[in-house]
Design a protein around this motif. Structure first.
Motif, PDB file in Angstrom:
ATOM      1  N   GLU A 140       2.363 -11.615  -2.735  1.00  0.00           N
ATOM      2  CA  GLU A 140       0.743 -11.710  -3.216  1.00  0.00           C
ATOM      3  C   GLU A 140      -0.398 -11.789  -2.317  1.00  0.00           C
ATOM      4  N   LEU A 141      -1.099 -11.133  -2.432  1.00  0.00           N
ATOM      5  CA  LEU A 141      -1.589 -10.411  -1.517  1.00  0.00           C
ATOM      6  C   LEU A 141      -3.558 -10.566  -1.702  1.00  0.00           C
TER       7      LEU A 141
ATOM      8  N   THR B   8      -5.552  -5.606   4.794  1.00  0.00           N
ATOM      9  CA  THR B   8      -5.105  -4.569   5.415  1.00  0.00           C
ATOM     10  C   THR B   8      -3.261  -3.465   5.733  1.00  0.00           C
ATOM     11  N   ILE B   9      -3.599  -2.773   5.780  1.00  0.00           N
ATOM     12  CA  ILE B   9      -1.599  -1.700   5.786  1.00  0.00           C
ATOM     13  C   ILE B   9      -1.560  -2.991   7.300  1.00  0.00           C
ATOM     14  N   ARG B  10      -2.933  -2.030   8.438  1.00  0.00           N
ATOM     15  CA  ARG B  10      -2.648  -2.694   9.582  1.00  0.00           C
ATOM     16  C   ARG B  10      -2.485  -4.601  10.364  1.00  0.00           C
TER      17      ARG B  10
ATOM     18  N   ASP C 251      -6.680   0.958   8.341  1.00  0.00           N
ATOM     19  CA  ASP C 251      -7.230  -0.292   8.115  1.00  0.00           C
ATOM     20  C   ASP C 251      -7.889  -0.424   6.995  1.00  0.00           C
ATOM     21  N   GLU C 252      -7.390   0.996   6.615  1.00  0.00           N
ATOM     22  CA  GLU C 252      -7.677   0.884   4.731  1.00  0.00           C
ATOM     23  C   GLU C 252      -6.676  -0.202   3.740  1.00  0.00           C
ATOM     24  N   THR C 253      -7.538  -1.047   3.420  1.00  0.00           N
ATOM     25  CA  THR C 253      -7.022  -1.806   2.285  1.00  0.00           C
ATOM     26  C   THR C 253      -6.047  -2.665   1.201  1.00  0.00           C
ATOM     27  N   VAL C 254      -5.248  -2.702   1.186  1.00  0.00           N
ATOM     28  CA  VAL C 254      -4.202  -2.829   0.014  1.00  0.00           C
ATOM     29  C   VAL C 254      -4.849  -2.262  -1.522  1.00  0.00           C
TER      30      VAL C 254
END
Length: 81
Positions: free
Chosen positions: A25-26, A31-33, A61-64
């Motif tokens: 669960e995120l 972010t991917i980073r 730096d884009e998010t899930v």
């Protein structure tokens, strides 16, 4: 045009995502980073695929939520022959 589906802003709820074969669960703002940094203090030596598509490091730096991620695979480079 992006290869990834863009989600609507404000979709901040938790998401069920498979990361390297494990269900997690995120928050959609993860972010991917951040996921890469869970494995190492450095971003070097990793490759990431989201929903089967390689994500260039400049997009980590884009998010899930932005990437509409359902499956994330984080690979470590290994030397050998």
């Amino acid at each position: 045009m992006s290869q990834f589906t863009e989600r609507t802003p404000g979709d901040h709820g938790p998401r069920t995502v498979t990361v390297n074969g494990q269900t997690r669960e995120l928050g959609s703002e993860t972010t991917i980073r951040q996921l890469v940094r869970e494995r190492s203090e450095s971003d070097r030596g990793f490759a990431v695929a989201v929903n089967g598509l390689v994500v260039p490091a400049v997009r980590w730096d884009e998010t899930v939520g932005q990437l509409d991620a359902a499956q994330i695979d984080i690979f470590t480079a290994v030397q050998g022959g």
